[in-house]
Design a protein around this motif. Structure first.
Motif, PDB file in Angstrom:
ATOM      1  N   THR A   1       0.834  -0.970  -0.231  1.00  0.00           N
ATOM      2  CA  THR A   1      -0.057   0.073   0.310  1.00  0.00           C
ATOM      3  C   THR A   1       1.006   0.994   0.411  1.00  0.00           C
ATOM      4  O   THR A   1       1.583   1.486   0.837  1.00  0.00           O
ATOM      5  CB  THR A   1      -0.537   0.177   1.205  1.00  0.00           C
ATOM      6  OG1 THR A   1      -1.597  -1.284   1.282  1.00  0.00           O
ATOM      7  CG2 THR A   1      -1.450   1.302   0.846  1.00  0.00           C
ATOM      8  N   ALA A   2       0.574   2.095  -0.673  1.00  0.00           N
ATOM      9  CA  ALA A   2       1.076   3.288  -0.886  1.00  0.00           C
ATOM     10  C   ALA A   2       0.448   4.442  -0.900  1.00  0.00           C
ATOM     11  O   ALA A   2      -0.309   4.323  -1.450  1.00  0.00           O
ATOM     12  CB  ALA A   2       2.327   3.354  -2.413  1.00  0.00           C
ATOM     13  N   ILE A   3       1.257   6.284  -0.989  1.00  0.00           N
ATOM     14  CA  ILE A   3      -0.133   6.744  -0.249  1.00  0.00           C
ATOM     15  C   ILE A   3       0.547   7.785  -2.312  1.00  0.00           C
ATOM     16  O   ILE A   3       2.287   7.471  -2.342  1.00  0.00           O
ATOM     17  CB  ILE A   3       0.482   8.033   0.089  1.00  0.00           C
ATOM     18  CG1 ILE A   3       0.024   7.062   1.585  1.00  0.00           C
ATOM     19  CG2 ILE A   3      -0.283   9.334   0.525  1.00  0.00           C
ATOM     20  CD1 ILE A   3       0.199   7.689   3.081  1.00  0.00           C
ATOM     21  N   GLN A   4      -0.400   7.831  -2.742  1.00  0.00           N
ATOM     22  CA  GLN A   4       0.189   9.128  -3.937  1.00  0.00           C
ATOM     23  C   GLN A   4       1.098  10.013  -3.875  1.00  0.00           C
ATOM     24  O   GLN A   4       0.813  11.091  -3.176  1.00  0.00           O
ATOM     25  CB  GLN A   4      -1.057   9.653  -4.377  1.00  0.00           C
ATOM     26  CG  GLN A   4      -1.519   9.966  -5.768  1.00  0.00           C
ATOM     27  CD  GLN A   4      -2.688  11.287  -6.459  1.00  0.00           C
ATOM     28  OE1 GLN A   4      -3.532  11.463  -5.505  1.00  0.00           O
ATOM     29  NE2 GLN A   4      -3.067  11.393  -7.780  1.00  0.00           N
ATOM     30  N   GLY A   5       2.248   9.494  -4.764  1.00  0.00           N
ATOM     31  CA  GLY A   5       3.072  10.624  -4.755  1.00  0.00           C
ATOM     32  C   GLY A   5       4.360  10.530  -3.580  1.00  0.00           C
ATOM     33  O   GLY A   5       5.469  10.835  -4.197  1.00  0.00           O
ATOM     34  N   HIS A   6       3.889   8.879  -3.343  1.00  0.00           N
ATOM     35  CA  HIS A   6       5.356   8.891  -2.641  1.00  0.00           C
ATOM     36  C   HIS A   6       5.429   7.074  -3.525  1.00  0.00           C
ATOM     37  O   HIS A   6       5.267   6.738  -4.752  1.00  0.00           O
ATOM     38  CB  HIS A   6       4.567   8.078  -1.235  1.00  0.00           C
ATOM     39  CG  HIS A   6       3.783   8.681  -0.653  1.00  0.00           C
ATOM     40  ND1 HIS A   6       4.270   8.469   0.692  1.00  0.00           N
ATOM     41  CD2 HIS A   6       4.220   9.915  -0.427  1.00  0.00           C
ATOM     42  CE1 HIS A   6       3.802   9.501   1.624  1.00  0.00           C
ATOM     43  NE2 HIS A   6       4.093  10.950   0.918  1.00  0.00           N
ATOM     44  N   THR A   7       6.709   6.728  -2.889  1.00  0.00           N
ATOM     45  CA  THR A   7       7.218   5.537  -4.500  1.00  0.00           C
ATOM     46  C   THR A   7       7.275   4.238  -3.192  1.00  0.00           C
ATOM     47  O   THR A   7       7.250   3.662  -2.275  1.00  0.00           O
ATOM     48  CB  THR A   7       9.234   5.624  -3.126  1.00  0.00           C
ATOM     49  OG1 THR A   7       9.334   7.208  -4.084  1.00  0.00           O
ATOM     50  CG2 THR A   7       9.829   4.842  -4.618  1.00  0.00           C
ATOM     51  N   ALA A   8       6.335   3.486  -4.341  1.00  0.00           N
ATOM     52  CA  ALA A   8       7.221   1.619  -3.504  1.00  0.00           C
ATOM     53  C   ALA A   8       7.577   0.868  -4.238  1.00  0.00           C
ATOM     54  O   ALA A   8       8.269   0.943  -5.107  1.00  0.00           O
ATOM     55  CB  ALA A   8       4.996   2.353  -4.540  1.00  0.00           C
ATOM     56  N   THR A   9       8.066   0.388  -3.631  1.00  0.00           N
ATOM     57  CA  THR A   9       8.474  -0.786  -3.562  1.00  0.00           C
ATOM     58  C   THR A   9       8.326  -2.914  -3.799  1.00  0.00           C
ATOM     59  O   THR A   9       7.786  -2.583  -2.913  1.00  0.00           O
ATOM     60  CB  THR A   9      10.071  -1.459  -3.055  1.00  0.00           C
ATOM     61  OG1 THR A   9      10.649   0.198  -3.304  1.00  0.00           O
ATOM     62  CG2 THR A   9      11.152  -2.238  -3.190  1.00  0.00           C
ATOM     63  N   LEU A  10       8.247  -3.905  -5.290  1.00  0.00           N
ATOM     64  CA  LEU A  10       7.845  -4.753  -5.379  1.00  0.00           C
ATOM     65  C   LEU A  10       9.121  -5.803  -5.216  1.00  0.00           C
ATOM     66  O   LEU A  10       9.690  -5.337  -5.557  1.00  0.00           O
ATOM     67  CB  LEU A  10       6.836  -4.624  -6.187  1.00  0.00           C
ATOM     68  CG  LEU A  10       5.582  -4.173  -5.864  1.00  0.00           C
ATOM     69  CD1 LEU A  10       4.986  -4.008  -7.585  1.00  0.00           C
ATOM     70  CD2 LEU A  10       4.281  -4.543  -4.809  1.00  0.00           C
TER      71      LEU A  10
ATOM     72  N   LEU B   1      -0.385  -3.747  -5.637  1.00  0.00           N
ATOM     73  CA  LEU B   1      -0.387  -2.309  -4.972  1.00  0.00           C
ATOM     74  C   LEU B   1      -1.405  -1.250  -5.143  1.00  0.00           C
ATOM     75  O   LEU B   1      -1.776  -1.549  -6.091  1.00  0.00           O
ATOM     76  CB  LEU B   1       0.542  -2.057  -6.220  1.00  0.00           C
ATOM     77  CG  LEU B   1       1.136  -0.157  -5.983  1.00  0.00           C
ATOM     78  CD1 LEU B   1       1.370  -0.104  -4.789  1.00  0.00           C
ATOM     79  CD2 LEU B   1       2.224   0.300  -7.174  1.00  0.00           C
ATOM     80  N   ASN B   2      -1.680  -1.307  -4.100  1.00  0.00           N
ATOM     81  CA  ASN B   2      -2.981  -0.505  -3.556  1.00  0.00           C
ATOM     82  C   ASN B   2      -2.480   1.289  -3.338  1.00  0.00           C
ATOM     83  O   ASN B   2      -1.860   1.080  -2.159  1.00  0.00           O
ATOM     84  CB  ASN B   2      -3.747  -0.918  -1.988  1.00  0.00           C
ATOM     85  CG  ASN B   2      -4.471  -0.347  -2.070  1.00  0.00           C
ATOM     86  OD1 ASN B   2      -5.623   0.467  -2.750  1.00  0.00           O
ATOM     87  ND2 ASN B   2      -4.851  -0.200  -0.229  1.00  0.00           N
TER      88      ASN B   2
END
Length: 1223
Positions: free
Chosen positions: A51-60, A138-139
Motif C-alpha cells: 500500500t502506497a500513498i499517491q506521490g510516494h515511492t513503492a517497492t515490490l 499495489l494499493n
C-alpha cells in the motif's frame, strides 16, 4: 553463488605453447561453471501486497536464485520489458544488484494509474524453465479533495436564529479509500448520517454527510466545521464557516433613580442597560406610553446596549410612568422595565381677586388662591410690612395630583394706605420655598398745590434759544391732569413725569419772534374740573423776519435810471440796511416803524444808472442786527436791454484739419437774445441756399464740412436783436497732412565726400521735428549722430565723410501730427574706384590641360560707376578674336563680374598668368590668376586660437587654393605624454572655424591644420607652424558630488547596457529567423559584438589604429608622417549629432542600400598615393589603408548622415579623453 572467470588468450600464445598446469586449471574451471549453470532458477523473495500513498515511492521485491533467463515485471498482464530502466515508464525502474539476483520493481511518485496487480517472471533458458512469482497488488491510496458544504460557502458567515433547526450537508470527492466525514459545532461533534458512493473516476469514492444543527446563543461567532480523513492523510482536511447566531437580549435595567420622591426642577439622569443579545438590543425611552428618546449606544466589548435619559423634572411629571424598552430582530415582543415618579413641587403662581382702588373710607374685599402644589401650601396676608390677622383657608384638588389653597380678606380704605402693597404669600414647610403675589392700593383724593419752574422775567433770550418750562402739582389720586397753553392755545408737545405724590409736565420752547411777551399758562383739572392754574412770559430778541426789494420797473434800457426800495420785516431790536453789488453802495435811509411781535421795521432806497455789464447781476439788500450780530438778505436781478456785444473769449483764429469739419464758434452777449446770425467771406454771404458745405447752427456757430485748403481765410459774422446789431472777424487756419514734393534720388557722392539728401514737403503746420530719417538696409543703423537740419518745409540728411557702408536707400518720413505721414526713399550712391576680390584661394584655377576641358577664370570687382574689364595673358592683352577665348561681363549694382572662358585648355599654351584689369572714371585695379593643373590643395594660412576652456580649444584659419577639387580640413594635435598625433576631420568639411572638445584640463596641446582633397594631403598651415595652448584648470567639485555623479552614471550605464543586450539578442533572433530559409551565405556581412551588421566591402575614410575604438571621430597616427598618407572621406554633410543606422535599411538589402544616393562608396587604396578609382556625382570617396594591415581589422559600422544646420564652423567632441578614432 555464481562466479565468472575471464581468461584472456593472447594472439601470440596457442595451446601448443601452454604447459600442462594451465590446461588443467582451465578444465577444472569449466567443469565448475557448467555445474553451477545447470542449477534451476528459483525465487529467493517474491513480491507482497503493498500500500502506497499517491506521490510516494513503492517497492515490490523480486529476488531470483540461479537466474539464467530474462527477468521482467508484468503489470496487469502487460510485460514491462527486461530493460532495468523500463522504457515508456519513466517512474518505473528495477533496483538492486542483478549479480545478486535482485530485481525489485521501484515505482516513484505513485499515481492511481499504478494501482494494479504485479508479478515478476523469469524467462526460460537453455538450462532452466521459466518461473513466475505470485501476484502482488499495489494499493495506491489517494487523499480526498477538500470537503465542501452544499448549502454554504466555506469561510463565510452564516446567520442563524437561536433554537431553530438547520440542515447541513458536507461532501468530499475522489478518495481512495473512502474518506470519513465529521461535523463539529463549536468544537463538539454533531450526530450525522454519512454515505459513500463511487466517484466519476474509476476506483475512487465520494463521501457525503448530513446533519441537523440547532444553534444556541453560546455558538455565536464560533465555527461549524466539516473534517475529512482517510489513510492517505496525516491530518484531516477541514472547512468551516462562522455561525452568526441571532438571540434576544436580557431584560433591561434602569439605573440612577433612588426614589421615592424627587423635587421639581431637579435634573434626573437615568441609564437603561440591556446586556447580551445578537444583535445587541435597540433601546427606547417612553413616558406615560409616549416615546421620548430613541438614542442608545452599543458596546461590542461588553456585549451590552446603553441609553442615557437626562430630563429636568417638571410638576406635570408627578405620578408619570417612565419605561425603558429593549428589542432586537428575534425578540417576539419588547422587553420593558418601568418606574413611577413622585414629584414634590410648589405652586407656580398666586392669584389675588378684587378691586385695589376705592374712595377714601370705603370697604375693599380680596380673595387669594394658589396654583396646584404637592403637598398643599399655607396662606398669609401682608399690608405693607404688617401681617394681617389669620383668615379662613380652604383646600381643593388640583392638576398633576396636587392641591389648590384659597383665602379671603376685607379692608377699609384709608388715605394713609394709598400706594401701599397688599401681598398674599403661599408657603410649604416640606419645600423651603414661597410664592407670593402683590397689588397696590389706590385711595382716591384731590390735589393740593401747583407752581411753574421758569426763567426770571428780566432775562432775555435770542431767537432760536431753547427754554424749558416745568409745571409741578402735589397730591391727588388719581394723578391730576396738567395742561399747557400759549396765548390760550394748547401746547401739545410736553413730557409728563410723576415722582411719588408729585406730578409734573414739561415743555421745551425753541424761541421764535412770536414768543416775545407771549403768555404761557399751566392748568390743573381733577374730576373733570379746573382747580388750579399758573402763568409766565418770555422776553425774546430776534433779527428781521424777512427783507423785500421793490423797483420802479421790470426792465431797463441801457443808460436809464433805476430806483430800488428795501423794507425789512419785524426785528427786536431794530436792524440797519446796507446795499451790495461787488461792494457796498450808498443809499437813502428811510427810518424805522413799529411792527409785529413788539419789533421794528426799517426802510432804505437805492438809485443808479443802467449799463449792459450789469445785466443779470444781483443787487443785494442786507438787514443787520448789531445786538444779535445777525442779518437777513435778499437780492434783485437786473434785466437790462442792450444790442449784441462780443466778449473777450470770442476766438480770433480757429484751426481745422483738411477733409474734416470746421466749427467756427460765436460768443455773443445780448438782451433780448440775438435773432439773426449772418456769415460772410470777402463780402459774400456763405450760408443760405446752395451752401452745401456751410451750415449755421442755432447758437450761431458756423460749421464747414469737408474743409479744404481753399477755405482758409477771414470770416465775418453779424449778430442782430431788437436793440441793434454788431460784427466781428474770425481767421480759419486749415491744417493738412504733409506731402513730399521733392527728394533728391539718387544722390551721388564721391568716396570721402559730403553727402546731402534733401527732402522738401508741403504741410501745415510745419515744425522742426516733423522730419525723420531711417536707413533701409538689412542691418540696423542708428542715424542719430548725423546732422539733420530743417529749414521750413525742407529737411536735410548730411553725411560729412561718405564711405561705401553709407551707400544704400534712406527713407525720409514727414509727420506733422496730421495723419497720414508721408514718406519716400532715396538712394545714396557712393562712387569709388574698382576693387577686385582677391585671395590665395582665388589666385589659381586648376583644369586638366589635355585639350578637352574648359576653364573659367572669374574676376569679380566692386566699383561705381560701372567697371570695364581687360584681360592679359603673361602681360600681353588677350586677342578675343581667338575662338578659344571669350569674355562675359555681368553688372549687378556695384558688383561687376568678368568671366574669361578658355575652351580646349592646353597645358602648353594656356598654363600661364592671366591678369584681370578693372577700371572706371575713379581708378584702376588688377589681379593675376594662374591657370594650373589639378593638384593637392595649398596649405591654409593664418592659423590662430580663437578661444579655449578647460576641455576645449577653438581654432580658426583661412583657406588656401583647393587644387581644383573640393577640399576639407584636418586638425592634428598631441600632448606631452601622447604616443602619437591625434587627427580630427573638420566638420562641416569646408568650415574654417572648429572646436575640439573632450580635452584634458590644465594640459598643453600642440595644434596644426592642413587641407585634403581627392588628390592628396596638402602641407600644414603656415609652413608647418605649430600652435601651443594650455587648457584651463578644471573646476574642482566636492568628492561627495563626484562620487554621487559617478554612481548615478554607473547605474545609468548598467541599465543602458542591459537594454542594449536585450535589443542585440532580439536583433540576433530576428536575424536567425530571417536566415532560416536562405541557404546562400552572406559573405559580405560580418556580425560584431556590438550587434550591428557590418559591411565588409565598406572602407574607412581615414587610417586608424587597430587598438582604437572604431566608433569615434578621432584617429591616431602610429607611424612617421612620411610613411603614410591620410585620405579623407567624400564631401558628406551629416546632421549633428550623427546617428547609427544598420545596413538592413527599409526598402532593400545591402545591395539596394549601397546603391542609394545617401550611401558611401569607398575604394581600396594601395601604396603611398593613388588617385581616385571611383567617382559619382554628389558622392564618392577615396580611402587609404596602411600597408600590410588586414582591412577587417579596421572595419566599423556604416553610417548615414544628413545635412547640418551650421556652416563654416563645427564643434566635435573627441570621446574617451581625446583618445578615440574617427570613422
Amino acid at each position: 553463488m555464481v562466479f565468472f572467470v575471464g581468461v584472456s588468450l593472447q594472439p601470440s600464445r596457442t595451446l601448443e605453447n601452454m604447459d600442462s598446469t594451465s590446461i588443467a586449471l582451465i578444465c577444472c574451471l569449466w567443469i565448475f561453471i557448467e555445474g553451477a549453470i545447470a542449477a534451476d532458477q528459483v525465487f529467493r523473495a517474491q513480491p507482497d501486497n503493498v500500500t502506497a500513498i499517491q506521490g510516494h515511492t513503492a517497492t515490490l521485491r523480486c529476488e531470483v536464485e540461479h537466474a539464467t533467463g530474462v527477468v521482467q515485471w508484468v503489470k496487469d498482464g502487460l510485460l514491462l520489458g527486461p530493460d532495468r530502466n523500463i522504457p515508456g515508464f519513466p517512474r518505473y525502474s528495477m533496483t538492486g544488484d542483478p549479480l545478486k539476483g535482485e530485481h525489485n520493481l521501484r515505482i516513484e511518485r505513485c499515481q492511481l494509474y499504478d494501482d494494479a496487480a504485479y508479478h515478476c517472471q523469469v524467462g526460460r533458458s537453455e538450462v532452466s524453465s521459466g518461473i513466475i512469482s505470485i501476484t502482488a497488488l499495489l494499493n495506491v491510496q489517494l487523499p480526498p479533495q477538500m470537503p465542501k458544504f452544499s448549502e454554504h460557502v466555506a469561510g463565510s458567515t452564516v446567520t442563524w436564529v437561536s433554537g431553530m433547526e438547520y440542515p447541513v450537508s458536507c461532501s468530499t470527492q475522489d478518495a481512495k479509500p473512502a474518506a470519513t466525514l465529521t461535523i463539529t459545532k463549536s468544537g463538539v461533534e454533531v450526530s450525522a448520517v454519512s454515505s459513500t458512493s463511487p466517484s466519476s473516476t474509476e476506483r475512487l469514492e465520494s463521501t457525503e454527510i448530513t446533519a441537523t444543527v440547532i444553534p444556541q446563543s453560546s455558538d455565536n461567532w464560533k465555527l461549524l466545521a466539516c473534517s475529512a480523513m482517510n489513510p492517505a492523510l496525516t491530518a484531516s482536511l477541514t472547512v468551516s464557516f462562522n455561525m452568526n447566531v441571532l438571540f434576544p437580549p436580557d431584560t433591561p435595567v434602569i439605573e440612577g433613580y433612588t426614589g421615592p420622591t424627587v423635587k421639581s426642577g431637579a435634573i434626573l439622569n437615568l441609564v437603561c442597560v440591556s446586556r447580551s443579545g445578537n444583535p445587541l438590543a435597540t433601546l427606547q425611552w417612553s413616558k406615560s406610553e409616549e416615546v421620548i428618546s430613541t438614542r442608545w449606544d452599543s458596546d461590542a466589548h461588553t456585549q451590552s446596549s446603553r441609553s442615557l435619559l437626562t430630563a429636568t423634572v417638571q410638576p406635570e411629571d408627578n405620578m408619570a410612568v417612565v419605561s425603558c424598552e429593549a428589542i432586537n430582530h428575534v425578540t417576539p415582543q419588547a422587553l420593558r422595565t418601568s418606574i413611577t415618579l413622585s414629584v414634590l413641587f410648589s405652586p407656580t403662581d398666586v392669584t389675588i381677586l378684587g378691586s385695589s382702588s376705592g374712595k377714601e373710607n370705603a370697604s375693599l374685599s380680596f380673595s387669594c388662591y394658589t396654583a396646584p402644589s404637592n403637598p398643599p401650601v399655607q396662606i398669609r396676608w401682608w399690608l405693607g410690612p404688617r401681617e394681617l390677622p389669620e383668615t379662613v383657608v380652604s383646600i381643593i384638588d388640583g392638576a398633576f395630583g396636587g392641591k389648590v389653597t384659597m383665602s379671603n380678606i376685607t379692608l377699609e380704605a384709608l388715605k394713609a394706605q394709598d400706594g401701599m402693597a397688599l401681598t398674599c404669600e403661599a408657603f410649604n414647610e416640606a419645600i423651603p420655598s414661597t410664592t407670593s403675589k402683590s397689588l397696590t392700593l389706590s385711595v382716591q383724593h384731590p390735589p393740593q398745590k401747583l407752581w411753574i419752574d421758569a426763567p426770571s422775567p428780566d432775562k432775555t433770550f435770542r431767537a432760536g434759544a431753547t427754554v424749558k418750562l416745568i409745571c409741578f402739582c402735589s397730591g391727588g389720586n388719581p394723578k391730576p391732569q396738567l395742561t399747557w397753553t400759549k396765548d390760550n392755545k394748547p401746547v401739545r408737545e410736553a413730557t409728563v413725569v410723576s415722582a411719588g405724590k408729585i406730578a409734573s409736565k414739561e415743555i421745551t420752547v425753541v424761541t421764535a419772534p412770536n414768543d416775545n411777551q407771549a403768555a404761557y399758562r399751566c392748568d390743573v383739572s381733577y374730576d373733570g374740573k379746573q382747580v388750579l392754574k399758573a402763568v409766565t412770559k418770555l422776553h425774546v430778541q430776534f433779527p428781521p423776519i424777512d427783507v423785500k426789494i421793490t423797483s420802479n420797473a421790470k426792465e431797463f434800457k441801457r443808460g436809464s435810471t433805476i430806483t430800488l426800495t428795501c423794507v425789512t420785516g419785524s426785528s427786536n431790536p431794530g436792524a440797519t440796511i446796507s446795499w451790495m453789488k461787488g461792494g457796498q453802495l450808498k443809499a437813502q435811509d428811510l427810518g424805522m416803524k413799529s411792527s409785529l411781535f413788539g419789533g421794528k421795521s426799517t426802510s432804505s432806497r437805492l438809485t443808479f444808472t443802467a449799463v449792459s455789464t450789469d445785466h443779470g447781476k444781483r443787487i443785494a439788500c442786507e438787514a443787520y442786527s448789531s445786538v444779535l450780530r445777525e442779518g437777513v438778505n435778499t437780492f434783485y436781478k437786473l434785466n437790462i436791454l442792450f444790442s449784441p456785444e462780443f466778449p473777450d473769449e470770442q476766438p480770433k483764429v480757429v484751426q481745422a484739419v483738411e477733409h474734416g469739419a470746421a466749427l467756427i464758434p460765436v460768443h455773443v452777449r445780448a438782451n433780448p437774445p440775438v435773432t439773426s446770425y449772418t456769415w460772410s467771406r470777402g463780402g459774400r454771404k456763405v450760408t443760405g441756399e446752395g451752401a452745401y458745405r456751410h451750415h449755421l447752427h442755432e447758437e450761431g456757430n458756423l460749421e464747414i464740412w469737408n474743409v479744404s485748403r481753399a477755405d482758409a481765410g477771414e470770416y465775418n459774422v453779424t449778430c442782430e436783436n431788437k436793440e441793434g446789431n454788431s460784427s466781428t472777424l474770425v481767421q480759419l487756419d486749415v491744417l493738412y497732412a504733409p506731402a513730399i514734393r521733392s527728394l533728391s534720388d539718387p544722390t551721388e557722392v564721391d568716396l570721402g565726400g559730403r553727402a546731402e539728401i534733401v527732402c522738401t514737403a508741403d504741410a501745415n503746420p510745419t515744425t522742426d521735428a516733423m522730419f525723420r530719417w531711417r536707413w533701409l538696409g538689412d542691418d540696423e543703423r542708428d542715424l542719430s549722430a548725423l546732422e539733420k537740419p530743417v529749414s521750413g518745409p525742407t529737411g536735410r540728411l548730411i553725411i560729412p565723410k561718405a564711405n561705401r557702408t553709407h551707400a544704400g536707400r534712406y527713407e525720409c518720413l514727414v509727420d506733422n501730427g496730421i495723419p497720414p505721414p508721408s514718406k519716400a526713399d532715396a538712394r545714396l550712391v557712393v562712387r569709388f574706384k574698382p576693387e577686385i576680390q582677391k585671395g590665395a584661394h582665388l589666385s589659381k584655377v586648376a583644369v586638366s590641360g589635355d585639350g578637352k576641358n574648359t576653364a573659367g577664370l572669374v574676376c569679380k570687382a566692386e566699383g561705381i560707376p560701372n567697371v570695364a574689364f581687360n584681360w592679359a595673358k603673361n602681360g600681353v592683352s588677350l586677342d578675343f578674336k581667338n575662338p578659344r577665348y571669350s569674355e562675359k561681363t555681368l553688372h549687378e549694382m556695384w558688383v561687376h563680374t568678368s568671366t574669361l572662358v578658355i575652351v580646349n585648355v592646353s597645358a602648353v599654351h594656356d598654363y600661364a598668368l592671366f591678369t584681370c584689369t578693372a577700371a572706371n572714371a575713379l581708378g584702376v585695379d588688377s589681379f593675376t590668376i594662374q591657370l594650373v593643373s589639378t593638384s593637392r590643395p595649398d596649405p591654409p594660412f593664418g592659423l590662430k586660437v580663437l578661444s579655449f576652456t578647460h576641455y576645449s580649444v577653438t581654432l580658426g584659419w583661412s583657406a588656401g587654393f583647393d587644387g581644383g577639387e573640393k577640399q576639407q580640413f584636418r586638425v592634428r594635435y598631441r600632448w606631452a605624454d601622447a604616443h602619437s598625433f591625434m587627427y580630427v576631420d573638420v566638420f562641416p568639411p569646408e568650415a574654417t572655424v572648429f572646436t575640439i572638445t573632450g580635452l584634458r584640463g590644465n594640459t598643453t596641446y600642440n595644434f596644426s591644420v592642413n587641407a585634403v582633397n581627392v588628390l592628396g594631403d596638402g602641407d600644414y598651415a603656415d609652413k608647418g607652424a605649430v600652435i601651443s595652448i594650455t587648457t584651463q584648470a578644471p573646476s574642482s567639485f566636492p568628492m561627495l558630488i563626484i562620487v554621487a555623479v559617478c554612481a548615478g552614471a554607473a547605474a545609468l550605464l548598467m541599465s543602458n547596457a542591459g537594454l542594449i543586450c536585450f535589443l542585440v539578442k532580439k536583433h540576433r533572433r530576428k536575424g536567425q529567423k530571417g536566415n532560416d530559409g536562405n541557404d546562400k551565405p552572406q559573405s559580405a556581412l560580418n556580425e560584431y559584438d556590438d550587434g550591428e551588421l557590418v559591411n565588409t566591402h565598406a572602407r574607412k575614410t581615414l587610417l586608424i589604429d587597430s587598438a582604437s575604438d572604431t566608433g569615434s571621430s578621432v584617429y591616431q597616427d602610429s607611424t612617421p608622417d612620411s610613411a603614410l598618407y591620410h585620405y579623407p572621406a567624400r564631401d558628406y554633410r551629416p546632421t549633428l549629432p550623427p546617428h547609427y543606422e544598420t545596413l538592413g535599411a527599409p526598402g532593400g538589402g545591402y545591395e539596394d542600400w549601397i546603391a542609394s544616393s545617401d550611401a558611401h562608396v569607398y575604394e581600396d587604396v594601395g601604396g603611398d598615393h593613388h588617385g581616385p578609382s571611383r567617382w559619382k556625382e554628389h558622392y564618392g570617396s577615396l580611402a587609404a589603408q596602411r600597408e600590410g594591415a588586414a582591412w577587417l581589422e579596421y572595419q566599423g559600422p556604416a553610417r548615414i548622415y544628413d545635412e547640418p544646420d551650421v556652416a563654416h564652423s563645427a564643434v566635435y567632441e573627441t570621446p574617451y579623453g581625446g583618445q578615440g578614432e574617427l570613422v
